[in-house]
Design a protein around this motif. Structure first.
Motif, short mmCIF file in Angstrom:
data_model
loop_
_atom_site.label_atom_id
_atom_site.label_comp_id
_atom_site.label_asym_id
_atom_site.label_seq_id
_atom_site.Cartn_x
_atom_site.Cartn_y
_atom_site.Cartn_z
N ASP A 257 -43.92 -59.61 24.51
CA ASP A 257 -43.50 -60.91 25.02
C ASP A 257 -43.73 -60.96 26.52
O ASP A 257 -43.16 -60.16 27.26
N PRO A 258 -44.54 -61.91 27.02
CA PRO A 258 -44.79 -61.97 28.47
C PRO A 258 -43.56 -62.28 29.29
O PRO A 258 -43.54 -62.08 30.50
N ALA A 259 -42.50 -62.80 28.64
CA ALA A 259 -41.26 -63.11 29.35
C ALA A 259 -40.32 -61.92 29.42
O ALA A 259 -39.22 -62.03 29.93
N VAL A 260 -40.77 -60.78 28.88
CA VAL A 260 -39.94 -59.58 28.83
C VAL A 260 -40.76 -58.38 29.30
O VAL A 260 -41.90 -58.20 28.86
N GLY A 261 -40.19 -57.58 30.19
CA GLY A 261 -40.89 -56.36 30.60
C GLY A 261 -40.68 -56.02 32.05
O GLY A 261 -39.94 -56.71 32.77
N PRO A 262 -41.31 -54.95 32.52
CA PRO A 262 -41.14 -54.52 33.91
C PRO A 262 -41.78 -55.50 34.89
O PRO A 262 -42.91 -55.93 34.69
N ARG A 263 -41.05 -55.86 35.92
CA ARG A 263 -41.59 -56.69 36.99
C ARG A 263 -40.66 -56.59 38.19
O ARG A 263 -39.50 -56.19 38.06
N SER A 264 -41.16 -56.94 39.34
CA SER A 264 -40.35 -56.88 40.56
C SER A 264 -39.52 -58.15 40.70
O SER A 264 -39.99 -59.25 40.37
N VAL A 265 -38.27 -57.99 41.16
CA VAL A 265 -37.41 -59.13 41.45
C VAL A 265 -36.71 -58.88 42.78
O VAL A 265 -36.61 -57.74 43.24
N THR A 266 -36.21 -59.94 43.38
CA THR A 266 -35.47 -59.79 44.63
C THR A 266 -34.02 -59.43 44.34
O THR A 266 -33.54 -59.57 43.21
N ASP A 267 -33.33 -58.99 45.36
CA ASP A 267 -31.91 -58.67 45.21
C ASP A 267 -31.13 -59.90 44.79
O ASP A 267 -30.25 -59.83 43.92
N ALA A 268 -31.45 -61.05 45.38
CA ALA A 268 -30.74 -62.29 45.03
C ALA A 268 -30.98 -62.67 43.58
O ALA A 268 -30.05 -63.11 42.88
N GLU A 269 -32.22 -62.50 43.10
CA GLU A 269 -32.51 -62.81 41.70
C GLU A 269 -31.74 -61.88 40.76
O GLU A 269 -31.22 -62.32 39.73
N ALA A 270 -31.64 -60.62 41.12
CA ALA A 270 -30.91 -59.66 40.29
C ALA A 270 -29.43 -60.02 40.23
O ALA A 270 -28.81 -59.95 39.16
N ARG A 271 -28.84 -60.41 41.36
CA ARG A 271 -27.42 -60.78 41.37
C ARG A 271 -27.16 -62.00 40.50
O ARG A 271 -26.21 -62.02 39.71
N ARG A 272 -27.98 -63.03 40.69
CA ARG A 272 -27.79 -64.25 39.90
C ARG A 272 -27.97 -63.97 38.41
O ARG A 272 -27.20 -64.49 37.58
N ALA A 273 -28.96 -63.17 38.07
CA ALA A 273 -29.21 -62.86 36.67
C ALA A 273 -28.03 -62.11 36.05
O ALA A 273 -27.59 -62.43 34.95
N SER A 274 -27.50 -61.13 36.77
CA SER A 274 -26.40 -60.33 36.23
C SER A 274 -25.15 -61.16 36.02
O SER A 274 -24.51 -61.10 34.96
N ARG A 275 -24.79 -61.95 37.02
CA ARG A 275 -23.60 -62.79 36.86
C ARG A 275 -23.79 -63.78 35.72
O ARG A 275 -22.92 -63.94 34.85
N GLY A 276 -24.94 -64.45 35.69
CA GLY A 276 -25.19 -65.45 34.65
C GLY A 276 -25.26 -64.86 33.26
O GLY A 276 -24.71 -65.41 32.30
N TRP A 277 -25.93 -63.70 33.14
CA TRP A 277 -26.07 -63.07 31.82
C TRP A 277 -24.73 -62.67 31.24
O TRP A 277 -24.40 -62.98 30.10
N TRP A 278 -23.92 -61.97 32.05
CA TRP A 278 -22.67 -61.45 31.52
C TRP A 278 -21.63 -62.54 31.33
O TRP A 278 -20.79 -62.46 30.43
N ASP A 279 -21.70 -63.62 32.13
CA ASP A 279 -20.83 -64.77 31.88
C ASP A 279 -21.18 -65.40 30.53
O ASP A 279 -20.30 -65.74 29.73
N LYS A 280 -22.47 -65.56 30.29
CA LYS A 280 -22.93 -66.23 29.06
C LYS A 280 -22.76 -65.33 27.84
O LYS A 280 -22.44 -65.80 26.75
N ASP A 281 -22.97 -64.03 28.02
CA ASP A 281 -23.01 -63.10 26.88
C ASP A 281 -21.66 -62.48 26.56
O ASP A 281 -21.53 -61.76 25.57
N ALA A 282 -20.64 -62.75 27.36
CA ALA A 282 -19.36 -62.05 27.22
C ALA A 282 -18.77 -62.17 25.82
O ALA A 282 -18.31 -61.18 25.24
N ASP A 283 -18.77 -63.36 25.26
CA ASP A 283 -18.17 -63.56 23.93
C ASP A 283 -18.94 -62.78 22.87
O ASP A 283 -18.35 -62.11 22.02
N ALA A 284 -20.27 -62.88 22.91
CA ALA A 284 -21.09 -62.19 21.91
C ALA A 284 -20.96 -60.67 22.06
O ALA A 284 -20.92 -59.95 21.05
N TYR A 285 -20.91 -60.20 23.30
CA TYR A 285 -20.78 -58.76 23.53
C TYR A 285 -19.47 -58.23 22.95
O TYR A 285 -19.46 -57.19 22.28
#
Length: 267
Positions: free
Chosen positions: A5-33
């Motif tokens: 999947d081209p939307a999945v895999g190793p790639r470079s991201v900025t620190d800001a992108e990593a922070r936003r992704a982590s907060r957003g992912w775990w907020d959204k995924d908390a119930d399912a997790y």
């Protein structure tokens, strides 16, 4: 990890992108997790890893009664609550409000109440030397771009003579696909590719970012921050343990480690 999947895999991201992704992912995924893993983790229990190693058996934190302890990246804080029942003074922190919402619910349901703080692991809102012990079981460390800075921040809040223990996915797992079956036994990625694993939304915005470091990288980060590495624990897959957790499985667990637990001390 997958290469299909081209939307999945190793790639470079900025620190800001990593922070936003982590907060957003775990907020959204908390119930399912919690729905998927909550029974295994418990409300008042301390399992270090999918292999099931318990702190009650491993004693990686050392004596905890009367100690001031911080859990960094606590999720629903089951481990912190267990430590509270052992006489520790515990504070649980997490970047995700969604995960802390479950921690609040479980505080009430279990009757074991402890302070919960929403905080960035790179800027912990505590004074220097506030804690005797810091720990995390798969929290924070793999999700920040500058994990060396995290080590320095933990060093700051742990007193001299204190301890820092953290569990992460074993770095050698980075070589393989996230497949608990036979497909996950074939090496396809370079161990030395430090680009993070990234999942992106349409348009290319990162939604999940997990960082990779080698074993040597982790040790160098600890030493550079001022810690002394005391042990590196690689839990074996226990006999009779049949539960599959993501890419962790009895098949893979019998062949190579899935978790690395770093036990370090501040001189």
């Amino acid at each position: 990890m997958s290469d299909d999947d081209p939307a999945v895999g190793p790639r470079s991201v900025t620190d800001a992108e990593a922070r936003r992704a982590s907060r957003g992912w775990w907020d959204k995924d908390a119930d399912a997790y919690q729905a998927e893993h909550g029974e295994f983790l418990g409300e008042v229990d301390f399992r270090w890893c999918p292999e099931g190693l318990r702190e009650a058996d491993a004693h990686l934190l050392g004596p905890v009664s009367g100690r001031r302890i911080i859990e960094v990246g606590a999720g629903a804080a089951a481990a912190a609550r267990w430590l509270a029942t052992q006489g520790a003074q515990v504070v649980a922190t997490d970047l995700s409000g969604g995960m802390l919402r479950h921690a609040v619910t479980q505080n009430t349901a279990s009757g074991v109440r402890l302070p919960l703080v929403q905080a960035d692991a790179l800027a912990l809102p505590f004074r220097t030397g506030a804690f005797d012990i810091a720990f995390t079981a798969f929290g924070a460390v793999p999700f920040v771009a500058d994990s060396a800075a995290l080590m320095r921040e933990v060093f700051r809040v742990v007193r001299p003579g204190g301890r820092w223990v953290f569990a992460v996915t074993h770095p050698m797992r980075w070589i393989f696909l996230d497949d608990p079956g036979e497909g996950g036994l074939v090496a396809v990625h370079s161990y030395f590719d430090r680009r993070p694993y990234v999942e992106t939304a349409p348009g290319g915005t990162p939604t999940y970012v997990e960082q990779h470091r080698t074993l040597g990288d982790r040790i160098r980060e600890l030493v550079a921050a001022g810690f002394v590495l005391e042990d590196l624990v690689e839990p074996e897959w226990p006999e009779g343990h049949t539960q599959v957790w993501g890419q962790w499985s009895p098949l893979r667990g019998r062949l190579f480690p899935g978790t690395a637990i770093f036990v370090a001390a501040r001189p």
